[in-house]
Motif scaffolding. Structure first.
Motif, short mmCIF file in Angstrom:
data_model
loop_
_atom_site.label_atom_id
_atom_site.label_comp_id
_atom_site.label_asym_id
_atom_site.label_seq_id
_atom_site.Cartn_x
_atom_site.Cartn_y
_atom_site.Cartn_z
N ASP A 279 0.85 -1.18 0.00
CA ASP A 279 0.00 0.00 0.00
C ASP A 279 0.89 1.24 0.00
O ASP A 279 1.78 1.37 0.86
CB ASP A 279 -0.91 0.02 1.24
N HIS A 280 0.68 2.14 -0.95
CA HIS A 280 1.49 3.35 -1.04
C HIS A 280 0.62 4.53 -1.46
O HIS A 280 -0.48 4.36 -2.01
CB HIS A 280 2.65 3.17 -2.01
N ARG A 281 1.13 5.72 -1.21
CA ARG A 281 0.47 6.96 -1.60
C ARG A 281 1.25 7.57 -2.75
O ARG A 281 2.46 7.84 -2.62
CB ARG A 281 0.40 7.93 -0.43
N PRO A 282 0.63 7.76 -3.90
CA PRO A 282 1.36 8.31 -5.06
C PRO A 282 1.94 9.67 -4.73
O PRO A 282 1.29 10.55 -4.18
CB PRO A 282 0.29 8.39 -6.15
N GLY A 283 3.22 9.82 -5.06
CA GLY A 283 3.89 11.09 -4.85
C GLY A 283 4.45 11.30 -3.47
O GLY A 283 5.28 12.20 -3.27
N ALA A 284 4.02 10.52 -2.48
CA ALA A 284 4.50 10.71 -1.11
C ALA A 284 5.77 9.93 -0.82
O ALA A 284 6.54 10.30 0.06
CB ALA A 284 3.41 10.32 -0.12
N GLY A 285 5.99 8.85 -1.54
CA GLY A 285 7.18 8.05 -1.30
C GLY A 285 7.13 7.21 -0.05
O GLY A 285 8.16 6.77 0.45
N THR A 286 5.95 7.00 0.51
CA THR A 286 5.79 6.18 1.71
C THR A 286 4.79 5.07 1.41
O THR A 286 3.92 5.20 0.54
CB THR A 286 5.28 7.01 2.90
N GLY A 287 4.89 3.98 2.16
CA GLY A 287 3.99 2.86 1.98
C GLY A 287 4.24 1.80 3.01
O GLY A 287 5.15 1.90 3.85
N THR A 288 3.43 0.75 2.94
CA THR A 288 3.51 -0.36 3.89
C THR A 288 3.49 -1.66 3.11
O THR A 288 2.64 -1.86 2.23
CB THR A 288 2.33 -0.32 4.87
N LEU A 289 4.43 -2.53 3.44
CA LEU A 289 4.49 -3.86 2.83
C LEU A 289 4.02 -4.88 3.86
O LEU A 289 4.65 -5.04 4.91
CB LEU A 289 5.91 -4.19 2.36
N THR A 290 2.92 -5.55 3.56
CA THR A 290 2.36 -6.56 4.45
C THR A 290 2.76 -7.94 3.96
O THR A 290 2.49 -8.29 2.80
CB THR A 290 0.83 -6.45 4.52
N LEU A 291 3.42 -8.68 4.83
CA LEU A 291 3.80 -10.05 4.51
C LEU A 291 2.63 -10.97 4.81
O LEU A 291 2.12 -11.00 5.93
CB LEU A 291 5.04 -10.47 5.30
N ARG A 292 2.20 -11.70 3.82
CA ARG A 292 1.11 -12.65 3.97
C ARG A 292 1.58 -14.03 3.52
O ARG A 292 2.66 -14.18 2.94
CB ARG A 292 -0.11 -12.21 3.15
N ALA A 293 0.77 -15.01 3.79
CA ALA A 293 1.09 -16.38 3.40
C ALA A 293 -0.19 -17.08 3.00
O ALA A 293 -1.24 -16.90 3.64
CB ALA A 293 1.77 -17.13 4.55
N ALA A 294 -0.10 -17.86 1.95
CA ALA A 294 -1.19 -18.74 1.54
C ALA A 294 -0.88 -20.14 2.06
O ALA A 294 0.13 -20.74 1.67
CB ALA A 294 -1.35 -18.74 0.02
N VAL A 295 -1.72 -20.64 2.95
CA VAL A 295 -1.49 -21.91 3.64
C VAL A 295 -2.57 -22.89 3.21
O VAL A 295 -3.76 -22.54 3.20
CB VAL A 295 -1.49 -21.74 5.16
N ALA A 296 -2.17 -24.09 2.87
CA ALA A 296 -3.10 -25.17 2.53
C ALA A 296 -2.74 -26.38 3.39
O ALA A 296 -1.57 -26.77 3.47
CB ALA A 296 -3.03 -25.54 1.05
N GLN A 297 -3.72 -26.95 4.03
CA GLN A 297 -3.47 -28.11 4.89
C GLN A 297 -4.62 -29.10 4.77
O GLN A 297 -5.78 -28.73 4.67
CB GLN A 297 -3.27 -27.67 6.34
N ARG A 298 -4.23 -30.36 4.75
CA ARG A 298 -5.18 -31.48 4.70
C ARG A 298 -4.67 -32.55 5.66
O ARG A 298 -4.33 -33.66 5.27
CB ARG A 298 -5.30 -32.01 3.28
N THR A 299 -4.61 -32.18 6.93
CA THR A 299 -4.03 -33.04 7.95
C THR A 299 -5.05 -33.84 8.73
O THR A 299 -4.67 -34.61 9.61
CB THR A 299 -3.21 -32.19 8.94
N GLY A 300 -6.32 -33.66 8.46
CA GLY A 300 -7.35 -34.39 9.18
C GLY A 300 -7.84 -33.71 10.43
O GLY A 300 -8.67 -34.29 11.14
N GLU A 301 -7.37 -32.51 10.73
CA GLU A 301 -7.86 -31.75 11.88
C GLU A 301 -7.89 -30.27 11.52
O GLU A 301 -7.01 -29.77 10.81
CB GLU A 301 -6.98 -31.97 13.12
N ASP A 302 -8.90 -29.59 11.97
CA ASP A 302 -9.01 -28.15 11.76
C ASP A 302 -8.13 -27.42 12.76
O ASP A 302 -8.16 -27.71 13.96
CB ASP A 302 -10.46 -27.70 11.91
N TRP A 303 -7.37 -26.46 12.26
CA TRP A 303 -6.53 -25.63 13.13
C TRP A 303 -7.37 -24.43 13.56
O TRP A 303 -7.55 -23.47 12.81
CB TRP A 303 -5.28 -25.19 12.41
#
Length: 722
Positions: A279-303
Motif C-alpha cells: 500500500d502506497h500513496r502516489p507522490g508521497a514516497g511512503t507505503g507499507t508492505l504486508t507479509l502474507r502467506a497462503a497456507v493449505a493443509q489437509r491433515t485431518g484436523e481443523d486448526w
C-alpha cells in the motif's frame, strides 16, 4: 516394567487442545496441550477408612489409639507410583514415530518416561456423520435407481421393437392361405403406440437422470472441498497418546496442582507460499508492505485459534552420514546388505481356491425366444432380469449369461465334446510349421533370469497394504503401495499454486527463514489455499518514472522497492494498491536485506514524452575515404501531475564488433550517462537521462552519436539507424 496392577482401572482420559503449529516447506509440527489433575492413589487406606482415622480402635488394643493406622495411611498417601494418562484428540494423519511429550511447567521431581500412540476405533451413529455425506448417499441411490429404470425401459423398447408376425411352418398337407391383414395392422398399431409411450417415458427419465447426476456432481465437489476433520465413515481409526509420568523419588507425593502435558507430533499434508500486499500513496514516497502467506493443509484436523509459525526449512531431511566402502580387487564381491524384502512364496494363489469356489452372482440373462404351439405365429421377446436365469420355453436353449456363466457340457465353447460326454478336456492343435523350419539350428537356450528386485515403492514398508481376495489375481495376498484414496489425508498437492507463487524451498536458497503470525488464526483441513496476514515489514519506496521513447513514447510509473527489514523477502505474488485502490498483481523476486527492485505500475498518462531525430551524412578523411553518419536525438518531457516527478529516459546508440566501424558519443544536453555494467534492463549501448520535473514543468533533452565507416561500404539496411 509393570506400572499398575492387572485389576487397576483404565488410565483417565485427558482431552487435548491444539495450541500452536509450525508449517515447514512440506509438512507441519503441531503442539497440543492437555491440563488436568493427577488421579489420587488407589492403594487401600488412602481415604482414611479401615483404621486411618482410629474409629475402629478407640480402646487402644490392637491399634486402639489408631496411630498404626494413621501412620500407615500417611505413608501410603506419600508413596507415589507411576501414573499413566490417556491423551485424546490426536489426528489420524500424524506420524507415530514423531510423537513426543514434555512437561513445560513441571511439577518438579516428575518426568515423562514413556509416550506411545495407540490406535483405536471410533464408532459414530448416522446422525453424527456430516450432512453432505448423507445427501450424497441419497443422491447416489437416486441416480442408481434411475439408471436401473432406464435399463428396464431400454429392454422394453427392444422387446416391443422386436415384435414380428412369424408365419407357421408350412407343410405339404396344409393348404396355401393368405396372411390376415387385419391382424398384421393391429400388431403394427400396437407396436407403434407402445413405442411412442415408451419413448416419451424414456425422454422424461433421461431429463430426470441428468438433473440427478448434476446434483450428485455438486455434492461430490462440496464434499471434496469440505474439511477432512469431519467423520466420513461410521467406523474410523483414531489415535490416542498413552503418557506415563514417573516421580524421581518413589516416596514423593503426587502434586495437587493441575499438571500440563505438551504433545508434539509431525503431520504431512501442509504447505505454504509467501505473498505480499504493498500500500502506497502516489507522490508521497511512503507505503507499507504486508507479509502474507497462503497456507493449505489437509491433515485431518481443523486448526482453530492456533499460533501459526511459517518456516522455509525442511521438516524431514535425511541426515545419515554416508558410508565409505572399501574397494576390492578380484571376482568375489561382498554380499549386499539385506533389505528386508523377500520374494512371495510359491502357491500363493491356492490360498484363495476355496474363495473362488463360491458361486458368483448370476448375471443378467440374454434374449429369450418364446415359441407358440401349432400354427400360431412365433414372437421373439427379450427380458432383462436383475438376478437369476430362467429355463428356455419350448426347448430353446438360453443365451449365455456372460463370461463368468457356466456352459453346458457339449455346448460350443465348453471344455468337453459331445462324443465323450464332456469328460475329456479339449486340446489345442499346433499350427503346421512352415517349410524349412526343421532344417534350421535349434534356438539357443534363454539366459537365466535375473534375481527379482523390488521397486522403490515396495521398500516403504509403512506405506504397504496387503491385498485381499477381492483384489486382482496378480495382487491377492501380496503387499502393494497404499492406494491414493487411503492417502487422501496429507496430500493437499491437488490444489494448484496461486498465480506468481513460488515454493519457499525454491526461493529461500541456502538460508532458512522463520515468520511468526501476529495473531492466532483458523485454518480448516480442506486442502484449499487460505491467506493469513503475518506482519508488516519496513521497506523503502522511491517513486520513479521510466521512458524508452525509441521503443514506446509512453511513460511508465515505477516504484523502487528497497528491503529495509532484517528478513529476506521470498519470491511470491505482490498486490499493489494506491490510496486503497487496487492497481495490479505482479511477481516479486527474492530480495535479500538491503536489496532493491523496481516494480512497474503501468502507464502514467499525465507524464508525456515526445521524440524526434535528425540524421546527417558527410565524408571525412583524405579524399573523402570515410563516411560519417551523425544522428541527433531530441526528447521533450512534460509533467501534468500536481507533484514533482523524477523521470529516467533511456536511449541507445549502436554497438559494433567490426574493426572498420567506429561509433562515437556526442555530448548531450543535459549530459547523459552509461551504466557501469550491462544488465537485462540496461544492455550495451544504453544511455540514460535522469530529470526532475516540477508540477506542470517541461524539459528538453538532446544527445547524439557518430558512425564512421569506409566510404565504399554501407550499413546493412541503410545508413539511418533510428
Amino acid at each position: 516394567m509393570t506400572l499398575q496392577p492387572a485389576d487397576s482401572p483404565s488410565p483417565p482420559d485427558w482431552p487435548t487442545t491444539l495450541d500452536s503449529v509450525v508449517v515447514y516447506a512440506a509438512g507441519a509440527l503441531c503442539h497440543r496441550l492437555a491440563t488436568g489433575r493427577l488421579p489420587a492413589s488407589t492403594t487401600d487406606g488412602t481415604d482414611g477408612t479401615d483404621g486411618t482415622d482410629g474409629t475402629d480402635g478407640t480402646d487402644g488394643t490392637d491399634g486402639t489409639d489408631g496411630t498404626d493406622g494413621t501412620n500407615t495411611a500417611s505413608e501410603t498417601a506419600s508413596t507415589a507410583v507411576p501414573v499413566q494418562l490417556r491423551l485424546t484428540g490426536l489426528p489420524r494423519a500424524l506420524d507415530a514415530a514423531s510423537l513426543r511429550a514434555t512437561l513445560p511447567a513441571g511439577p518438579p521431581g516428575w518426568r515423562i518416561t514413556e509416550v506411545r500412540p495407540a490406535p483405536e476405533a471410533e464408532v459414530r451413529s448416522p446422525d453424527e456423520l456430516p450432512e453432505l455425506r448423507r445427501l450424497l448417499t441419497e443422491a447416489q441411490q437416486k441416480t442408481a435407481a434411475l439408471r436401473l429404470w432406464g435399463d428396464v425401459l431400454a429392454a422394453r423398447v427392444e422387446q416391443t421393437a422386436a415384435l414380428r408376425a412369424v408365419p407357421p411352418k408350412a407343410s405339404r398337407e396344409t393348404p396355401h392361405r393368405r396372411a390376415p391383414a387385419d391382424a398384421l395392422l393391429a400388431l403394427a398399431e400396437f407396436v407403434a403406440a407402445r413405442l411412442t409411450a415408451l419413448h416419451a417415458e424414456a425422454e422424461e427419465l433421461r431429463e430426470r437422470l441428468q438433473l440427478a447426476e448434476h446434483e450428485e456432481e455438486l455434492l461430490i465437489d462440496q464434499l471434496e472441498r469440505a474439511s477432512t476433520a469431519q467423520a466420513a465413515a461410521p467406523v474410523e481409526t483414531a489415535f490416542v497418546a498413552l503418557v506415563t509420568l514417573t516421580p524421581d523419588d518413589p516416596g514423593q507425593a503426587r502434586p495437587s496442582a493441575p499438571v500440563t502435558v505438551e504433545l508434539e507430533y509431525r503431520v504431512p499434508g501442509a504447505r505454504w507460499v509467501p505473498s505480499y500486499r504493498l500500500d502506497h500513496r502516489p507522490g508521497a514516497g511512503t507505503g507499507t508492505l504486508t507479509l502474507r502467506a497462503a497456507v493449505a493443509q489437509r491433515t485431518g484436523e481443523d486448526w482453530t485459534d492456533v499460533r501459526l509459525t511459517l518456516s522455509t526449512a525442511d521438516l524431514h531431511r535425511p541426515a545419515e552420514v554416508p558410508r565409505l566402502r572399501s574397494l576390492r580387487i578380484g571376482r568375489r564381491q561382498p554380499a549386499p546388505a539385506p533389505s528386508g524384502w523377500r520374494e512371495p512364496p510359491s502357491g500363493l494363489g491356492e490360498l484363495f481356491a476355496d474363495y473362488d469356489r463360491v458361486t458368483p452372482p448370476l448375471r443378467a440373462m440374454g434374449p429369450l425366444v418364446v415359441a407358440a404351439a401349432g400354427p400360431a405365429p412365433q414372437v421373439a421377446m427379450s427380458r432383462r432380469m436383475a438376478y437369476g436365469a430362467a429355463p428356455a420355453v419350448g426347448g430353446a436353449p438360453p443365451a449365455p449369461a456372460g463370461p463368468g456363466a457356466p456352459v453346458a457340457p457339449g455346448a460350443p465353447g465348453s471344455f468337453g465334446s459331445a462324443d465323450d460326454g464332456g469328460r475329456q478336456p479339449m486340446r489345442a492343435m499346433a499350427a503346421p510349421a512352415p517349410a524349412g523350419a526343421f532344417a534350421s539350428a535349434p534356438p539357443p537356450p534363454p539366459p537365466p533370469p535375473a534375481p527379482p528386485a523390488p521397486a522403490a515403492d515396495l521398500l516403504d514398508y509403512a506405506g504397504l497394504t496387503l491385498a485381499g481376495p477381492t483384489a486382482p489375481a496378480a495382487q491377492r495376498g501380496r503387499l502393494h503401495p497404499t492406494p491414493a484414496r487411503h492417502r487422501a489425508l496429507g496430500t493437499p498437492d491437488t490444489a494448484p499454486l496461486p498465480p506468481h507463487a513460488v515454493l519457499p524451498r525454491h526461493s529461500a536458497g541456502s538460508f532458512d527463514q522463520r515468520y511468526d503470525a501476529a495473531a492466532r488464526v483458523d485454518l480448516p483441513s480442506d486442502g484449499a489455499w487460505h491467506t493469513v496476514s503475518l506482519t508488516e515489514l519496513p521497506v523503502g519506496l522511491t517513486p520513479e518514472y521510466v521512458c524508452v521513447p525509441a521503443v514506446d513514447p509512453a511513460v511508465y510509473a515505477t516504484l523502487l522497492l528497497a528491503n529495509d527489514s532484517a528478513h529476506a523477502l521470498l519470491a511470491g505474488p505482490l498486490e499493489v494498491t494506491a490510496d486503497g485502490t487496487f492497481l495490479l498483481s505482479t511477481a516479486l523476486p527474492t530480495l535479500a536485506p538491503g536489496a532493491t527492485r523496481r516494480i512497474g505500475l503501468g502507464v502514467a498518462e499525465s507524464v508525456r514524452a515526445t521524440r524526434r531525430t535528425e540524421t546527417q551524412e558527410s565524408t571525412a578523411g583524405l579524399r573523402g575515404s570515410t563516411t560519417v553518419v551523425t544522428e541527433r536525438i531530441h526528447v521533450e518531457l512534460a509533467n501534468r501531475l500536481p507533484h514533482p516527478v523524477t523521470v529516467e529516459v533511456r536511449e541507445r546508440i549502436p554497438v559494433t564488433g567490426e574493426r572498420d566501424i567506429r561509433v562515437e558519443d556526442q555530448p548531450g544536453t543535459p549530459a547523459w550517462s552509461a551504466p557501469a555494467a550491462p544488465s537485462l534492463q540496461h544492455p550495451r549501448g544504453t544511455r540514460c537521462w535522469r530529470v526532475d520535473l516540477a508540477p506542470g514543468g517541461t524539459a528538453v533533452l538532446s544527445g547524439g552519436y557518430e558512425i564512421r565507416f569506409p566510404a565504399g561500404q554501407a550499413l546493412t539496411g541503410g545508413n539511418r539507424r533510428s
